[in-house]
Design a protein around this motif. Sequence first.
Motif, PDB file in Angstrom:
ATOM      1  N   SER A 253     -18.019  -0.628  47.753  1.00  0.00           N
ATOM      2  CA  SER A 253     -17.938  -1.329  49.027  1.00  0.00           C
ATOM      3  C   SER A 253     -19.323  -1.608  49.593  1.00  0.00           C
ATOM      4  CB  SER A 253     -17.108  -0.517  50.024  1.00  0.00           C
ATOM      5  OG  SER A 253     -15.788  -0.346  49.553  1.00  0.00           O
ATOM      6  N   ALA A 254     -20.230  -0.605  49.516  1.00  0.00           N
ATOM      7  CA  ALA A 254     -21.584  -0.790  50.045  1.00  0.00           C
ATOM      8  C   ALA A 254     -22.341  -1.853  49.265  1.00  0.00           C
ATOM      9  CB  ALA A 254     -22.346   0.540  50.024  1.00  0.00           C
ATOM     10  N   LEU A 255     -22.244  -1.809  47.938  1.00  0.00           N
ATOM     11  CA  LEU A 255     -22.945  -2.808  47.117  1.00  0.00           C
ATOM     12  C   LEU A 255     -22.348  -4.202  47.320  1.00  0.00           C
ATOM     13  CD1 LEU A 255     -23.400  -0.801  43.805  1.00  0.00           C
ATOM     14  CD2 LEU A 255     -25.140  -1.331  45.514  1.00  0.00           C
ATOM     15  N   GLY A 256     -21.027  -4.280  47.409  1.00  0.00           N
ATOM     16  CA  GLY A 256     -20.413  -5.578  47.645  1.00  0.00           C
ATOM     17  C   GLY A 256     -20.816  -6.176  48.974  1.00  0.00           C
ATOM     18  N   LEU A 257     -20.993  -5.332  49.980  1.00  0.00           N
ATOM     19  CA  LEU A 257     -21.409  -5.827  51.293  1.00  0.00           C
ATOM     20  C   LEU A 257     -22.799  -6.439  51.230  1.00  0.00           C
ATOM     21  CD1 LEU A 257     -20.370  -5.934  54.194  1.00  0.00           C
ATOM     22  CD2 LEU A 257     -21.618  -3.845  54.647  1.00  0.00           C
TER      23      LEU A 257
ATOM     24  N   SER B 233     -11.509 -14.393  47.943  1.00  0.00           N
ATOM     25  CA  SER B 233     -11.890 -14.416  46.528  1.00  0.00           C
ATOM     26  C   SER B 233     -12.654 -13.164  46.121  1.00  0.00           C
ATOM     27  CB  SER B 233     -12.762 -15.651  46.252  1.00  0.00           C
ATOM     28  OG  SER B 233     -14.002 -15.567  46.943  1.00  0.00           O
ATOM     29  N   PHE B 234     -13.158 -12.388  47.107  1.00  0.00           N
ATOM     30  CA  PHE B 234     -13.924 -11.189  46.786  1.00  0.00           C
ATOM     31  C   PHE B 234     -13.118  -9.904  46.924  1.00  0.00           C
ATOM     32  CE2 PHE B 234     -17.368 -14.115  48.096  1.00  0.00           C
ATOM     33  CZ  PHE B 234     -18.120 -14.067  46.933  1.00  0.00           C
ATOM     34  N   VAL B 235     -11.876  -9.961  47.428  1.00  0.00           N
ATOM     35  CA  VAL B 235     -11.121  -8.734  47.714  1.00  0.00           C
ATOM     36  C   VAL B 235     -10.888  -7.923  46.451  1.00  0.00           C
ATOM     37  CG1 VAL B 235      -8.895  -7.849  48.480  1.00  0.00           C
ATOM     38  CG2 VAL B 235     -10.036  -9.632  49.783  1.00  0.00           C
ATOM     39  N   ASP B 236     -10.390  -8.573  45.397  1.00  0.00           N
ATOM     40  CA  ASP B 236     -10.109  -7.842  44.154  1.00  0.00           C
ATOM     41  C   ASP B 236     -11.383  -7.327  43.507  1.00  0.00           C
ATOM     42  OD1 ASP B 236      -7.441  -8.318  44.487  1.00  0.00           O
ATOM     43  OD2 ASP B 236      -7.451 -10.157  43.294  1.00  0.00           O
ATOM     44  N   ASP B 237     -12.495  -8.078  43.625  1.00  0.00           N
ATOM     45  CA  ASP B 237     -13.752  -7.648  43.007  1.00  0.00           C
ATOM     46  C   ASP B 237     -14.290  -6.387  43.654  1.00  0.00           C
ATOM     47  OD1 ASP B 237     -13.593  -9.832  41.374  1.00  0.00           O
ATOM     48  OD2 ASP B 237     -14.846 -11.104  42.643  1.00  0.00           O
TER      49      ASP B 237
END
Length: 584
Positions: free
Chosen positions: A70-74, A101-105
């Motif tokens: 979660s931190a890296l995706g943010l 489009s980013f939820v599953d990733d």
Amino acid sequence: MSEPVKLKTRRAQGRWYLRLSILVICLFAVIVIYVSNQFLTQRFTETIRNRADVRLASHVGDLVSELRNSALGLQFLARDPELITALVDTNYSLSTARLLSFVDDFGASSLMLLDRDGRAVAATDRNRIGEFHRSEPYFINAQRATQTIYTTHKDEDGAFSFVYSRRIELDGEFLGVITVGLDVPTLERGWAGFSDAVIVTDSDGTIIMATEPKWRGLAEDDALTRQSAPSAIERAIRLTQGWAALPADAYLSGEAVLRREARVPHQGWKMVSFTAYSSVRERVNGILALEVMGFALILAVAFYLMSRKTASRLVFFQRESAELRALNRRLQREIAEREKVEKTLQVAEQTIAQSSKLAALGEMSAAVSHELNQPLAAMKTYLAGARLLLQRKRPDEALSSFQRIDDLLERMGAITRQLKSYARKGSDAFEPVDTRAAVSSALAMMEPQLKTRAVNIIRTLPNEPVMILGDRLRLEQVIINLLRNAFDATKSASNPTIEILLAAGEKVSLQIRDNGPGIENLNELFEPFYTTKEPGDGVGLGLAISSGIVNDLNGRLTARNAVDGGAIFEVQLPALKQDVAAAE
């Protein structure tokens, strides 16, 4: 004494021997069953405990992985060009679809984009669009900070949510905040099991995650004393009733259960699991039943053998001896086969070890070749210049070229010594280094190559020394490798330009930017032997070696493509405080 009396006496003695033998066998059976019960109970209990520890470690790993993802995706979303453009133009028609489009990733439960006023302008949960979050801690803290902010938020109904938030800005101007909500229900469903219950407590000891929803918001002791808690723990207690011999790690409703605890490396969290000894009693009873059957068979065989004549006993013993001999031969064959397999395995291990050594030798040879190419190229240029100066009767200037060649030879010797010492990494030889001087020295090393064609070099360096604690020679190697890559990348540019920006703060940041075509594959950029150059122009070790050197200096080497074209390589190193540098 008459013969009938003697015969009667011998029969009576035989009956007493028979009874004594049966009594000894029964006593021995009781002792064996008792010892087996204690041993097997302890053994299977330890197995359950070990499995609980393994599951707990797996749960902690899943939680930490979810937090880090979660931190890296943010960080990625905060730099997303489409979201930044939407905040600048206040056009959010495609922003929600972009977030979905980013939820599953990212494995997140919700993503939300807030404008500078704290209004939700895009969200994966469309019902939340239009909500105001201006007074929420995750918006206020992210607006003030330049890094990712973590917030544990408790809703009005008592439910906990875990939010990462980060400031979105463009050229230093605050545009809004992007938030990522942790998918807690999925994690809790993954922890739930028939004989397991899991809780996560914060640094104050409050339960913030639990497989039992009624426990959230309580302290652990209060949760365990609740009489209305259903699910796994009560089922575990019903399975363990009457088993007083087990050690009590924790108690729920007056019954003992297994409690295991592990630290979560995040915000002082702690994870606790409660496991029931569900199958141990059944396993122990099954083995004890087999033992009872075994002793019953022994007694039956004893009665049978006592009723047979001596000849029958001899035949039985002979048959048993033959079986034992056959078993012995079979065991000898199995031992021989196992020894053969072990020898084959040993040969295979030696072959693998030799292959690993040859691979390491090849990589070291390629590294030496790559690091010596640049000084050799500079020496070739200086020798050509010295030859021309001697032909023109200018020996004094030729001596200057020879002095530079001597410096390059000394540098090549230092490089080879460093490459030989890579297996002994350490910071014992580190000393204060002025990064500005390292940049100037690297540019002097690159001077012969930079003169081969017109390249515009733009340097932005502070007036004051920029000190770090490290190895100057290895830092210069990194800068030369980055300058060489930038120089090669600008071959096709109409106006080749290389920008060098050095900034000092809590960390020293050195950026080298070119206006070349950029980088196609950022994921494999720092892998050994990865190169985009033509054969003969490089072996693909420069960035891999540079990344390793920067890591040894407790720093980080990153690469990215510039928005307006070209590539940017950034070296971040811990800054050395002035008082520490003076003491050194």
